[in-house]
Write an enzyme that holds these catalytic residues in place. Structure first.
Site, PDB file in Angstrom:
ATOM      1  CG  HIS A  33      -1.739   1.360   1.387  1.00  0.00           C
ATOM      2  ND1 HIS A  33      -1.461   2.120   2.448  1.00  0.00           N
ATOM      3  CD2 HIS A  33      -2.527   1.812   0.572  1.00  0.00           C
ATOM      4  CE1 HIS A  33      -2.450   3.098   2.450  1.00  0.00           C
ATOM      5  NE2 HIS A  33      -3.099   2.945   1.362  1.00  0.00           N
ATOM      6  CB  SER A  34       1.043   4.297   0.812  1.00  0.00           C
ATOM      7  OG  SER A  34       1.433   5.454   0.598  1.00  0.00           O
ATOM      8  CG  LEU A  35       5.543   6.157  -0.370  1.00  0.00           C
ATOM      9  CD1 LEU A  35       6.099   6.839   0.755  1.00  0.00           C
ATOM     10  CD2 LEU A  35       6.685   6.531  -1.690  1.00  0.00           C
TER      11      LEU A  35
END
Ligand SMILES: *[C@@H]1O[C@H](CO)[C@@H](O)[C@H](O)[C@H]1NC(C)=O
Ligand SMILES: *[C@@H]1O[C@H](CO)[C@@H](O)[C@H](O)[C@H]1NC(C)=O
Ligand SMILES: *[C@@H]1O[C@H](CO)[C@@H](O)[C@H](O)[C@H]1NC(C)=O
Ligand SMILES: *[C@@H]1O[C@H](CO)[C@@H](O)[C@H](O)[C@H]1NC(C)=O
Ligand SMILES: *[C@@H]1O[C@H](CO)[C@@H](O)[C@H](O)[C@H]1NC(C)=O
Length: 405
Positions: A262-264
């Protein structure tokens, strides 16, 4: 095992030994996973693992995903990959790499419930920092279990799931952009890495900002070699993912490895997937194409084994979390890169649901509760339409590879 034989070699074998080979095993189209380990990064940037104790209730929980077979490409070896990368960094040569095509079991990322399961496997559900269950699990774990909340730790953490037949391992990576939303401690080193890789010129958000590198040349100019040198000196971002993957292959030498995040953590999952030909599903991840270029990663013939799932009201994957007054700027990040590798599943929550753009639409819980809980398009919603479980998988816009440098 057969699935690991390079595609071309397999064709050759099939041609030469047609009559003597057993029929291709039809791959099981469903896999069941259990949580087996946690992973994190210790103070001195080493990957650390903790086994999940059998007494822990989540040990018994299982996660079922549908699979299909896809062709992915692996470099002949990690050292060949690193050599090609080094040549590109030193001489600007794009090193030619003899990628091996491999037929591999991968998650069916058009299947909504499969994505929902993978999103849950990526979520934060298990790691409450004060959960006593995690104490004293391994020699490295005891003093460092709360990495990710420590101001000076490297921030990436996640879980390792293994299928019941031991054929497949899923590594989840949680990213570091969480503090933007949670208002928790921001991590200096992460912020540095993230701004080097995901902002156009080291997070020069406005004239009053000091950048994390001295590469800004006035106007819209950024000295790219300067950014790259800063990266080579300082970035831990990519090496964290590489060490993690290498450690998992050491623990599970025979297994197929998938990486989700998720995300970075999703961007990192993708960079690992490009390096090793591992199938990837990334949620709400900032565009990683610019990062791959800055890191001089040799690219495989196709990246279709990578799937990006995100919604248009989340400014982070859209590459619009920048400008002096944005939430990202307030937290010291500039998320400006917008181009992704692989296949995109873009939930148009702005167009279809009227969501307002903002980081409140970034958490994995939004993906779980608002995007994947129900089919995206009901039958008959559009005249004559049969309905869709998920938005169509599409490629990134044509102008991406040029404009995102
Ligand atoms: C981790 O680093 C911090 C600050 O650099 C230090 O205070 C802490 O003692 C370190 N922890 C371990 C286990 O080395
Ligand atoms: C993948 O999932 C989609 C959506 O459920 C389905 O239509 C498709 O047949 C699946 N593919 C395979 C190979 O099972
Ligand atoms: C963790 O604890 C063990 C003994 O319980 C100790 O030997 C080891 O040094 C500790 N590890 C760290 C990183 O402090
Ligand atoms: C999978 O591996 C575990 C531990 O390494 C072992 O106990 C188990 O029997 C294996 N299962 C199968 C189906 O091979
Ligand atoms: C993980 O990999 C690194 C290098 O990539 C190595 O130094 C380390 O010993 C490995 N750790 C484990 C637990 O395998």
């Amino acid at each position: 095992m057969f699935a690991l034989i390079p595609y071309t070699l397999r064709l050759l074998i099939t041609t030469l030994l047609w009559d003597n080979l057993p029929p291709l095993e039809s791959p099981s189209s469903e896999l069941q996973f259990h949580l087996r380990h946690m992973h994190g990064v210790s103070n001195n940037s080493r990957t650390i693992f903790a086994d999940i104790p059998q007494s822990y209730s989540d040990f018994a929980e299982s996660y079922t995903v549908k699979t299909h077979n896809i062709l992915t490409y692996k470099p002949p070896s990690f050292s060949a990959f690193s050599d090609a990368r080094r040549k590109s960094i030193v001489n600007g040569q794009s090193g030619l790499l003899a990628w091996d095509g491999i037929d591999m079991q991968a998650p069916n990322s058009s299947h909504r419930e499969t994505l929902l399961t993978l999103a849950k496997m990526t979520s934060n559900a298990y790691n409450e920092p004060d959960d006593k269950e995690w104490y004293g699990l391994g020699p490295d774990w005891n003093s460092t279990f709360s990495y990710g909340w420590e101001p000076d730790s490297d921030g990436f953490r996640g879980h390792v799931f293994v299928s019941t037949d031991n054929s497949t391992v899923v590594v989840s990576i949680k990213g570091t952009s969480v503090p933007i939303l949670a208002g928790g401690p921001t991590m200096k080193k992460d912020k540095l890495n993230d701004n080097l890789l995901f902002s156009c010129c080291c997070a020069r958000v406005g004239p009053t900002w000091s950048t994390v590198c001295g590469c800004y040349q006035g106007g819209n100019k950024c000295d790219l070699p300067c950014v790259e040198n800063a990266l080579i000196e300082k970035s831990l971002f990519y090496s964290v993912g590489i060490n993690l993957y290498n450690n998992i292959t050491y623990m599970y030498p025979e297994a197929n490895i998938w990486v989700i995040g998720h995300s970075l953590g999703g961007s990192l999952a993708s960079l690992v997937g490009i390096t090793f030909g591992a199938p990837v599903v990334a949620f709400e991840a900032p565009g990683e194409m610019m990062a791959a270029r800055r890191l001089h990663l040799p690219l495989p013939p196709t990246t279709h084994h990578i799937t990006h799932v995100f919604n248009t009201a989340d400014p982070i994957p859209m590459g619009v979390c920048n400008g002096v007054i944005s939430t990202c700027a307030n937290a010291g990040f500039a998320m400006e890169s917008r181009c992704h590798f692989g296949k995109l599943m873009r939930y148009d929550t702005v167009g279809k649901l009227g969501w307002r753009v903002g980081v409140q639409n970034h958490p994995i819980s939004t993906v779980i509760e608002n995007l994947l809980m129900e089919d995206w398009e009901k039958p008959g919603e559009k005249i004559g339409a049969l309905g869709r479980e998920t938005p169509e998988l599409v490629d990134e816009d044509n102008d991406c590879p040029v404009s995102d440098v």
